[in-house]
Design a protein around this motif. Sequence first.
Motif, short mmCIF file in Angstrom:
data_model
loop_
_atom_site.label_atom_id
_atom_site.label_comp_id
_atom_site.label_asym_id
_atom_site.label_seq_id
_atom_site.Cartn_x
_atom_site.Cartn_y
_atom_site.Cartn_z
N SER A 24 20.83 38.54 43.09
CA SER A 24 20.35 38.38 41.84
C SER A 24 21.33 38.48 40.73
O SER A 24 21.10 37.71 39.67
CB SER A 24 19.15 39.71 41.55
N THR A 25 22.24 39.39 40.71
CA THR A 25 23.50 39.49 39.86
C THR A 25 24.18 37.90 39.89
O THR A 25 24.41 37.33 38.78
CB THR A 25 24.52 40.32 40.25
N THR A 26 24.48 37.36 41.16
CA THR A 26 25.19 36.08 41.25
C THR A 26 24.08 34.95 40.75
O THR A 26 24.61 34.42 39.90
CB THR A 26 25.26 35.99 42.84
N VAL A 27 22.69 35.07 40.68
CA VAL A 27 21.92 33.91 40.15
C VAL A 27 22.21 33.99 38.79
O VAL A 27 22.40 33.19 37.94
CB VAL A 27 20.45 34.39 40.92
N VAL A 28 21.84 35.31 38.36
CA VAL A 28 21.83 35.47 36.69
C VAL A 28 23.28 34.94 36.10
O VAL A 28 22.92 34.25 35.14
CB VAL A 28 21.55 36.95 36.37
N PHE A 29 24.27 35.48 36.74
CA PHE A 29 25.48 35.28 36.11
C PHE A 29 25.81 33.57 36.29
O PHE A 29 26.70 33.28 35.52
CB PHE A 29 26.43 36.15 36.66
N GLY A 30 25.30 33.17 37.34
CA GLY A 30 25.60 31.75 37.61
C GLY A 30 25.05 31.02 36.55
O GLY A 30 25.42 30.02 36.03
N ALA A 31 23.72 31.21 36.20
CA ALA A 31 22.85 30.86 35.28
C ALA A 31 23.58 30.56 33.92
O ALA A 31 23.81 29.71 33.09
CB ALA A 31 21.27 31.36 35.08
N ILE A 32 24.24 32.00 33.66
CA ILE A 32 24.90 32.39 32.15
C ILE A 32 26.08 31.48 32.53
O ILE A 32 26.36 30.50 31.46
CB ILE A 32 25.30 33.52 32.18
N TYR A 33 26.94 31.07 33.50
CA TYR A 33 27.85 30.38 33.45
C TYR A 33 27.53 28.72 33.12
O TYR A 33 28.21 28.36 32.46
CB TYR A 33 28.65 30.37 34.73
N ILE A 34 26.37 28.51 33.79
CA ILE A 34 26.03 26.93 33.64
C ILE A 34 25.85 26.76 32.25
O ILE A 34 26.17 25.69 31.55
CB ILE A 34 24.86 26.69 34.66
N VAL A 35 24.99 27.59 31.43
CA VAL A 35 24.65 27.43 30.05
C VAL A 35 26.14 27.30 29.27
O VAL A 35 26.23 26.68 28.42
CB VAL A 35 23.70 28.34 29.52
N LEU A 36 26.92 28.30 29.58
CA LEU A 36 28.05 28.40 28.77
C LEU A 36 28.98 27.14 28.89
O LEU A 36 29.68 26.73 27.94
CB LEU A 36 29.15 29.62 29.35
N ASP A 37 28.95 26.61 30.16
CA ASP A 37 30.00 25.56 30.58
C ASP A 37 29.54 24.14 29.73
O ASP A 37 30.16 23.62 29.11
CB ASP A 37 29.80 25.42 32.03
N ARG A 38 28.11 24.18 29.78
CA ARG A 38 27.52 23.02 29.15
C ARG A 38 28.06 23.09 27.57
O ARG A 38 28.34 22.07 26.98
CB ARG A 38 26.02 22.92 29.21
N GLY A 39 27.91 24.29 27.08
CA GLY A 39 28.03 24.37 25.59
C GLY A 39 29.42 23.99 25.14
O GLY A 39 29.75 23.51 24.12
N LEU A 40 30.29 24.67 25.94
CA LEU A 40 31.76 24.43 25.99
C LEU A 40 32.15 22.90 25.71
O LEU A 40 33.03 22.55 25.06
CB LEU A 40 32.42 25.32 26.97
N ARG A 41 31.49 22.47 26.71
CA ARG A 41 31.91 21.00 26.85
C ARG A 41 31.42 20.24 25.55
O ARG A 41 32.30 19.36 24.92
CB ARG A 41 31.50 20.42 28.10
N ARG A 42 30.21 20.59 25.47
CA ARG A 42 29.65 19.73 24.07
C ARG A 42 30.51 20.07 22.71
O ARG A 42 30.89 19.26 22.03
CB ARG A 42 28.22 20.28 23.86
N ALA A 172 32.81 40.26 34.61
CA ALA A 172 31.94 41.07 33.94
C ALA A 172 30.69 41.36 34.95
O ALA A 172 30.05 42.44 34.81
CB ALA A 172 31.25 40.12 32.92
N ALA A 173 30.18 40.44 35.62
CA ALA A 173 29.01 40.35 36.60
C ALA A 173 29.24 41.59 37.46
O ALA A 173 28.35 42.35 37.54
CB ALA A 173 28.82 38.94 37.24
N TYR A 174 30.14 41.56 38.19
CA TYR A 174 30.48 42.64 39.38
C TYR A 174 30.89 44.07 38.91
O TYR A 174 30.34 44.91 39.31
CB TYR A 174 31.27 42.16 40.34
N LEU A 175 31.19 44.10 37.66
CA LEU A 175 31.50 45.24 36.97
C LEU A 175 30.27 46.06 36.57
O LEU A 175 29.82 47.02 36.64
CB LEU A 175 32.51 45.14 35.87
N SER A 176 29.42 44.93 35.87
CA SER A 176 28.00 45.64 35.43
C SER A 176 27.16 45.81 36.72
O SER A 176 26.40 46.77 36.79
CB SER A 176 27.26 44.56 34.65
#
Length: 750
Positions: A24-42, A172-176
């Motif tokens: 579940s941590t991987t899924v949550v942080f994976g989703a966070i990464y996808i959103v951040l990556d898109r925003g960064l590129r835009r 951050a994900a695995y520390l949390s």
Amino acid sequence: MKMLPRIWRWLLEERMLLLLAVISTTVVFGAIYIVLDRGLRRWTDRDLGRKAALVWSALALDVRQDTPEELEEKFEALAGADRLIGVLACWGDGRTVSNAQLPPQMSCSSPLARAAVAAEGNAIIARLGGRDVHTTAHRIEGSSAGQWVVIVQDRSFVSSRRGRVVRVIVIAAYLSLLALILLGKLGIRVGRARFDQAARDLLSHIREGQIPAELPSDLQPLATDVTDTLARFRARTAIDGDSTGPARLRRLVATELAGNPLVVVANREPYLHEFGANGEVRVVQPASGLVSGVEPVLRACGGTWIGHGGGSADRETADASGRLAVPPDHPEYVLRRVFLSDEEYDGYYFGFSNEGLWPLCHIAHTRPVFRPGDWDSYQSANRRFAQATVEEGGSQAFVLVQDYHYAVLPRYVRELAPEAVVSLFWHIPWPNSEVIGICPWKEALLDGMLGADVLGFHTRYHCLNFLETARRYLECRVDLDAMAVEYNRHRTLVRPYPISIEWPYPAAPRHAGTALRASLGIDPERHVAVGVDRSDYTKGLVERVEAVERMLELYPDAVGRFIYVQLAAPSRTRIKRYRDVISDLEETVLRVNRRFGGPGYKPVVLQLRSFSPDEVRAYYAMADSAIVTPLHDGMNLVAKEYVASCSDGDGALVLSTFAGAAKELEGALIVNPYDPDSMARAIYSAMEMPRTERRERMEMMRSQIAKNSIYDWSRKLLHDMAEVSKRRDRLWTEHVDEAEKIRLEAAARW
Ligand code: G6P
């Protein structure tokens, strides 16, 4: 069906929970990464677009006015600054100006430049010279179509920035996650400690008999459970706080027998007094399975044992009515001796009981003898004992009649005391109806037995034999479902009650066995098998020694290593068949010892005398195995006593399939006593059996005896008798009520 709980358990295991947390941590942080990556590129592309617009606005005038050389100089100056790779100016007449940093493949006719021109101001993201580039085309104002400035900016930094973001997110994900796990564990610890404390508090309150009002809510169901259990436990042990066999039996007697006396009637008395050679008196305990089984019951709950006064000093040691308190050294109940004339005793005991009924009921191929004079003595002795029963117990007694010596006594007791509750327990087998047909007085015998309220046998098979016999020879109704016979307006329950021994058993310690072995001169290395019997033809003693002989023949390595010790208490020796058993046995033992014995070694040791229970227990303690192979036996308590003696859990038992005990002791090596080879193999196996197997088999047998001790036997029997008594009371009340109704109706009519 069994799989389900296992899966649940597995799912709930800590490791599985950890796996779920990681996923579940991987899924949550994976989703966070996808959103951040898109925003960064835009955001980056918007930024680069703005920069391109600025560059173009700075160059727009120059492009129109400057010479190509001046422009090139300006382009050179701009290139390299702030991620600008280069600028390319394209005129429609084929003139081109660019700076040197632009890769050579970037020309006005290159696909990238053409794509940028076609996009009309929108950025094209593409690969150029191994880098990601942001390319925009700007129309030179006032010029004709086809005159453009193309601005190319480096966009590779987006990937490295993305790499950094990924690293930050993973850490951050695995520390949390780690923090979450640690916090969770801490929470569980704290919760468990609080629960433990609350449970301890609860228990101490319960011990004081109270449940506190302010219990934590999650402890509430537990509190109810614990108090319920405790209440039930207290109720069960209320009378004496003890839950052992004797205590439970005492409780049953106290509650169910409602203070009515308990009377046991058995021919053999538990303690005989005999004069010695010099006139001194000694106490003898007889070799009788019946006595060793039933005596602990009276020791536990008191009462009276009525038996035949057969000891030479019995009259002198009892009072004028034949009563004395026993056991002699610590009295717990009353023994009432009944004295019969020699003639009467001969006919009743030796004649009808032991030459008639005994061989009739045992399949041992000895012809029963029925003499009318013996039958008369049997009936008159039964009347004498019935009289003594009523004298001792009164009209409301619970009477436990024992064995084939008293088949007609229940009828006589019923005649004298109709309200007494009578059971008859048959300690020997009950054969099929055809065999019983041999007895000339079978109808009277059955009639006498059906005077009892409860008729007990060791096995269900013997019960069914009896029901069939009753159906065949009497005008009665046999209820197979209820296992009961209705005869002469009286109902008799016919039930199996497999008899047992006291548990825990007063076993002799192993060192008593070691001392005995030394006193008999038996090498500690030798395997000792023991047999303890009365010298009776039903016990298969000759067959047993022959089987030992066969074993020594088949397994020569056993010669010198194996010793069989047979204790044989002389029994009923006034009867010729019994004397023959002894001489046959002695002859066989002599032959075997001559064949296989040698200096300092006798494979068979025969001890022809009576042994006290303490002596017998020392022999059990000495033995490595026991051989109990009767040709036919109701139960055989020696088998159970030997098992109970093995308190260290080690020992092996060879047991006849024709003993009732074989139905219960499944851990024994079961043999057919008529088959010398199979007996020989079993005796050898008992000697060579691996220790673990021996212990496993012994454990099975010991737990079986622990489950059904003599106290359970008597509790079940007394319980059924008490039920009969309650049923009788109920019927009587209904009868009185009915009579009262008729009386009132009659009064109303008048
Ligand atoms: C068997 C009978 C008992 C009897 C015992 C000893 O176990 O069932 O009733 O007491 O043998 O026999 P004895 O004739 O010596 O009493």
